[in-house]
Design a protein around this motif. Structure first.
Motif, PDB file in Angstrom:
ATOM      1  N   LEU A  78       5.386 -14.687  33.913  1.00 63.14           N
ATOM      2  CA  LEU A  78       6.726 -14.318  34.366  1.00 63.14           C
ATOM      3  C   LEU A  78       6.731 -12.938  35.003  1.00 63.14           C
ATOM      4  O   LEU A  78       7.441 -12.697  35.984  1.00 63.14           O
ATOM      5  CB  LEU A  78       7.720 -14.379  33.204  1.00 63.14           C
ATOM      6  CG  LEU A  78       8.017 -15.785  32.685  1.00 63.14           C
ATOM      7  CD1 LEU A  78       8.974 -15.711  31.494  1.00 63.14           C
ATOM      8  CD2 LEU A  78       8.592 -16.677  33.774  1.00 63.14           C
ATOM      9  N   ASP A  79       5.908 -12.034  34.479  1.00 61.83           N
ATOM     10  CA  ASP A  79       5.841 -10.686  35.053  1.00 61.83           C
ATOM     11  C   ASP A  79       5.331 -10.736  36.490  1.00 61.83           C
ATOM     12  O   ASP A  79       5.900 -10.104  37.386  1.00 61.83           O
ATOM     13  CB  ASP A  79       4.955  -9.794  34.193  1.00 61.83           C
ATOM     14  CG  ASP A  79       5.013  -8.348  34.638  1.00 61.83           C
ATOM     15  OD1 ASP A  79       6.136  -7.829  34.851  1.00 61.83           O
ATOM     16  OD2 ASP A  79       3.947  -7.731  34.778  1.00 61.83           O
ATOM     17  N   ASN A  80       4.273 -11.512  36.742  1.00 64.00           N
ATOM     18  CA  ASN A  80       3.745 -11.618  38.103  1.00 64.00           C
ATOM     19  C   ASN A  80       4.694 -12.395  39.002  1.00 64.00           C
ATOM     20  O   ASN A  80       4.796 -12.117  40.194  1.00 64.00           O
ATOM     21  CB  ASN A  80       2.357 -12.239  38.104  1.00 64.00           C
ATOM     22  CG  ASN A  80       1.301 -11.247  37.680  1.00 64.00           C
ATOM     23  OD1 ASN A  80       1.491 -10.045  37.792  1.00 64.00           O
ATOM     24  ND2 ASN A  80       0.191 -11.735  37.177  1.00 64.00           N
ATOM     25  N   ARG A 128       7.949 -12.275  38.744  1.00 67.23           N
ATOM     26  CA  ARG A 128       8.970 -11.270  39.079  1.00 67.23           C
ATOM     27  C   ARG A 128       8.476 -10.357  40.199  1.00 67.23           C
ATOM     28  O   ARG A 128       9.186 -10.087  41.161  1.00 67.23           O
ATOM     29  CB  ARG A 128       9.326 -10.445  37.847  1.00 67.23           C
ATOM     30  CG  ARG A 128      10.354  -9.351  38.123  1.00 67.23           C
ATOM     31  CD  ARG A 128      10.693  -8.504  36.895  1.00 67.23           C
ATOM     32  NE  ARG A 128      11.348  -9.299  35.871  1.00 67.23           N
ATOM     33  CZ  ARG A 128      10.759  -9.685  34.732  1.00 67.23           C
ATOM     34  NH1 ARG A 128       9.512  -9.348  34.464  1.00 67.23           N
ATOM     35  NH2 ARG A 128      11.410 -10.396  33.842  1.00 67.23           N
ATOM     36  N   LYS A 129       7.239  -9.899  40.088  1.00 70.83           N
ATOM     37  CA  LYS A 129       6.686  -9.011  41.116  1.00 70.83           C
ATOM     38  C   LYS A 129       6.618  -9.719  42.467  1.00 70.83           C
ATOM     39  O   LYS A 129       6.950  -9.131  43.500  1.00 70.83           O
ATOM     40  CB  LYS A 129       5.300  -8.520  40.710  1.00 70.83           C
ATOM     41  CG  LYS A 129       5.332  -7.528  39.567  1.00 70.83           C
ATOM     42  CD  LYS A 129       3.937  -7.148  39.121  1.00 70.83           C
ATOM     43  CE  LYS A 129       3.980  -6.268  37.897  1.00 70.83           C
ATOM     44  NZ  LYS A 129       2.656  -5.940  37.400  1.00 70.83           N
ATOM     45  N   LEU A 149       8.476 -12.188  43.529  1.00 67.28           N
ATOM     46  CA  LEU A 149       9.840 -12.342  44.040  1.00 67.28           C
ATOM     47  C   LEU A 149      10.390 -11.018  44.547  1.00 67.28           C
ATOM     48  O   LEU A 149      11.035 -10.965  45.595  1.00 67.28           O
ATOM     49  CB  LEU A 149      10.746 -12.915  42.951  1.00 67.28           C
ATOM     50  CG  LEU A 149      10.494 -14.374  42.591  1.00 67.28           C
ATOM     51  CD1 LEU A 149      11.270 -14.758  41.338  1.00 67.28           C
ATOM     52  CD2 LEU A 149      10.841 -15.288  43.743  1.00 67.28           C
ATOM     53  N   GLU A 150      10.135  -9.945  43.819  1.00 69.19           N
ATOM     54  CA  GLU A 150      10.608  -8.625  44.245  1.00 69.19           C
ATOM     55  C   GLU A 150       9.987  -8.203  45.563  1.00 69.19           C
ATOM     56  O   GLU A 150      10.578  -7.466  46.339  1.00 69.19           O
ATOM     57  CB  GLU A 150      10.315  -7.582  43.168  1.00 69.19           C
ATOM     58  CG  GLU A 150      11.205  -7.723  41.947  1.00 69.19           C
ATOM     59  CD  GLU A 150      10.771  -6.848  40.779  1.00 69.19           C
ATOM     60  OE1 GLU A 150       9.681  -6.228  40.844  1.00 69.19           O
ATOM     61  OE2 GLU A 150      11.526  -6.795  39.783  1.00 69.19           O
ATOM     62  N   ILE A 186       6.791 -21.209  39.332  1.00 67.31           N
ATOM     63  CA  ILE A 186       7.801 -20.967  38.305  1.00 67.31           C
ATOM     64  C   ILE A 186       7.490 -21.803  37.065  1.00 67.31           C
ATOM     65  O   ILE A 186       7.490 -21.308  35.949  1.00 67.31           O
ATOM     66  CB  ILE A 186       9.210 -21.256  38.847  1.00 67.31           C
ATOM     67  CG1 ILE A 186       9.541 -20.244  39.951  1.00 67.31           C
ATOM     68  CG2 ILE A 186      10.247 -21.205  37.732  1.00 67.31           C
ATOM     69  CD1 ILE A 186      10.791 -20.559  40.732  1.00 67.31           C
TER      70      ILE A 186
END
Length: 139
Positions: A92-94, A96-97, A99-100, A110
């Motif tokens: 999930l952290d990667n 998020r990165k 997507l950011e 996902i």
């Protein structure tokens, strides 16, 4: 893949990541103790840093190396050996990165990220409900 193609992929990704993180070429050059022209050569695809420098860039920008070298086919089917070898990346952290940074990726990422988190059925239902809520907000 040729060296020229690899340089082009690295250049595109580094440029996008710097932009998304609001890091200038000068700032990166200072943190790496290299000249701005060296960074400029990387961003234009004329040169590629050595592996230890690539690792330093990843540390400075707080990213996984795969975000720098991804050719657009990083997020492959979960049936492939590539996926199995890179499974540690799907978190999930990667996600998020990615997507950011507005990186393109296969939407299956996902699901893979959730798989690695070992959510309970109840937690997954909460996530699905929230996704439906967000989707309905668009209407």
């Amino acid at each position: 893949m040729s060296e020229k193609e690899m340089n082009k992929i690295f250049a595109r990704n580094l440029k996008g990541i710097l932009k998304s993180k609001n890091v200038s070429q000068v700032e990166l050059a200072n943190k790496l103790n290299v000249s701005k022209s060296t960074i400029s050569n990387w961003i234009s695809g004329l040169a590629m840093p050595r592996m230890e420098t690539v690792n330093a860039i990843c540390d400075i920008l707080d990213i996984d190396i795969l975000l720098l070298i991804d050719d657009g086919n990083l997020f492959l089917s979960s049936n492939t050996e590539d996926y199995k070898a890179r499974k540690h990346f799907y978190t999930l952290d990667n996600l998020r990165k990615a997507l950011e940074m507005n990186l393109k990726f296969n939407s299956e990422l996902i699901g893979w990220a959730f798989e690695n988190e070992n959510f309970s059925n109840s937690e997954l239902l909460d996530i699905i409900n929230y996704a439906e809520f967000v989707k309905n907000r668009r209407k």
